[in-house]
Design a protein around this motif. Structure first.
Motif, PDB file in Angstrom:
ATOM      1  N   HIS A 134       0.811  -1.219   0.000  1.00 35.90           N
ATOM      2  CA  HIS A 134       0.000   0.000   0.000  1.00 35.90           C
ATOM      3  C   HIS A 134       0.849   1.276   0.000  1.00 35.90           C
ATOM      4  O   HIS A 134       0.316   2.359  -0.255  1.00 35.90           O
ATOM      5  N   TYR A 135       2.124   1.151   0.288  1.00 42.86           N
ATOM      6  CA  TYR A 135       2.969   2.346   0.352  1.00 42.86           C
ATOM      7  C   TYR A 135       2.949   3.127  -0.963  1.00 42.86           C
ATOM      8  O   TYR A 135       2.918   4.363  -0.973  1.00 42.86           O
ATOM      9  N   VAL A 138       0.022   5.381  -1.178  1.00 41.33           N
ATOM     10  CA  VAL A 138       0.196   6.591  -0.361  1.00 41.33           C
ATOM     11  C   VAL A 138       1.007   7.605  -1.151  1.00 41.33           C
ATOM     12  O   VAL A 138       0.671   8.798  -1.220  1.00 41.33           O
ATOM     13  N   LYS A 142      -0.158  11.261  -2.590  1.00 38.63           N
ATOM     14  CA  LYS A 142       0.601  12.485  -2.332  1.00 38.63           C
ATOM     15  C   LYS A 142       0.877  13.231  -3.634  1.00 38.63           C
ATOM     16  O   LYS A 142       0.707  14.455  -3.725  1.00 38.63           O
ATOM     17  N   THR A 148      -6.327  11.153   0.932  1.00 41.40           N
ATOM     18  CA  THR A 148      -6.787   9.913   1.543  1.00 41.40           C
ATOM     19  C   THR A 148      -6.623   8.723   0.611  1.00 41.40           C
ATOM     20  O   THR A 148      -6.791   8.855  -0.597  1.00 41.40           O
ATOM     21  N   ALA A 177       1.805   6.809   6.205  1.00 42.41           N
ATOM     22  CA  ALA A 177       0.974   7.797   5.526  1.00 42.41           C
ATOM     23  C   ALA A 177       0.973   9.135   6.256  1.00 42.41           C
ATOM     24  O   ALA A 177       0.916  10.200   5.636  1.00 42.41           O
ATOM     25  N   ILE A 182      -1.243  12.047   4.702  1.00 42.76           N
ATOM     26  CA  ILE A 182      -2.268  11.274   4.002  1.00 42.76           C
ATOM     27  C   ILE A 182      -3.070  10.464   5.020  1.00 42.76           C
ATOM     28  O   ILE A 182      -2.507   9.899   5.961  1.00 42.76           O
ATOM     29  N   VAL A 184      -5.622   7.254   5.978  1.00 46.95           N
ATOM     30  CA  VAL A 184      -5.917   5.867   5.614  1.00 46.95           C
ATOM     31  C   VAL A 184      -7.291   5.544   6.192  1.00 46.95           C
ATOM     32  O   VAL A 184      -7.500   5.647   7.405  1.00 46.95           O
TER      33      VAL A 184
END
Length: 318
Positions: A134-135, A138, A142, A148, A177, A182, A184
């Motif tokens: 999931h990085y 994120v 950005k 989000t 995040a 950001i 989550v």
């Protein structure tokens, strides 16, 4: 694993792209309206509303911002990662998407992330991989000026084991995040996540300001024939009004799901007056995303009817 920080440094160093991000992301706070809406919330459009056209290659992800604005008069969009799955680290592609946003005066709100592993998997190695998967989203959020990403908290095991695993994963992902400002958020998306009590305990366990929920008006099936999350007939459903009310203190968005409409343009499965009153009473001031998922109407008509329903019902609230 490729360097995420290098990716973000590229973004920060690109003057033109920095201008585009600024132009496409006017929202300063998580889910805060930009003052353009006469309601207590601002409408956004969930890309899943057009999933049939996207899967059929009638339109592409790059077309989405223009369609939202030109066809529906909606200036805030919610992406689905399935429709640009291999582009999370592609700065050229993301730059083109930003250009489309700028040209249409569109704000990027969130990316809905699926297919990146189970954040609630009791297996530590699989859970770690899911977090790391999931990085890149994120980072993409950005880049695009989103605030989000929406994730799932699925896993095989008991409610307690999956919840414990998801708390650990969301804490780790939330920390990563958070460094990029950001959020989550977890959607009620089936099985344990459709149980309002379970979701509240999950949020209390994580206890991070940038980790929250995305209440969906319709995803409250907690048990299906055969035990699947998606397949099989729903045989037990959590009370949707109770569930949304429970989740609203942690909400950083909401999903106005529609499946079917009656002759008066009202949603058959959800009482929108009752649901929106719950949301308003919670003090929520963010984005409510239109997400049509029915079969009887075309995607175009479903989106238009959902938007018209929100516009009709909201002024009726106390």
């Amino acid at each position: 694993m490729s360097s995420r920080r290098e990716f973000l440094t590229q973004v920060g160093g690109a003057t033109a792209l920095g201008f585009l991000v600024s132009a496409c992301s006017s929202s300063k706070a998580a889910g805060a309206t930009n003052g353009a809406s006469p309601f207590f919330y601002e409408m956004s459009l969930a890309e899943w509303s057009l999933h049939k056209a996207l899967f059929a290659n009638k339109i592409t992800n790059l077309d989405f911002p223009g369609i939202a604005k030109k066809q529906y008069g909606i200036s805030v969009v919610e992406y689905v990662n399935q429709f640009f799955k291999d582009k999370a680290n592609d700065t050229k592609y993301l730059g083109e998407l930003l250009t489309r946003c700028k040209d249409n005066g569109v704000t990027n709100h969130l990316i809905m992330c699926d297919g990146e592993g189970s954040l609630g998997d009791p297996d530590a190695a699989k859970r770690k991989q899911a977090v790391e998967n999931h990085y890149k989203w994120v980072d993409a959020a950005k880049f695009l000026g989103c605030r989000t990403i929406r994730v799932n908290a699925f896993g095989d095991g008991s409610a307690e084991d999956v919840q414990k695993a998801a708390i650990e994963s969301l804490s780790q992902l939330g920390e990563y995040a958070g460094k990029e400002n950001i959020n989550v958020i977890v959607e009620n998306h089936g099985h344990y996540t459709s149980d309002g009590n379970w979701m509240v305990r999950l949020m209390k366990g994580v206890n991070r300001s940038n980790v929250g929920v995305l209440p969906d008006f319709n995803n409250f099936c907690v048990k299906r024939e055969g035990g699947g999350t998606w397949s099989g007939k729903c045989i037990e459903e959590y009370d949707r009004y109770k569930g949304v009310k429970q989740m609203m203190p942690y909400a950083k968005g909401a999903s106005a799901k529609t499946i079917d409409f009656d002759a008066n343009g009202n949603c058959v499965e959800t009482d929108y007056v009752r649901m929106l009153q719950i949301i308003k009473d919670s003090g929520f001031k963010g984005y409510i995303g239109i997400e049509y998922e029915g079969e009887k109407l075309s995607e175009d008509e479903g989106i238009r009817k959902t938007k018209a329903l929100l516009e009709k019902v909201t002024p009726m609230l106390s």
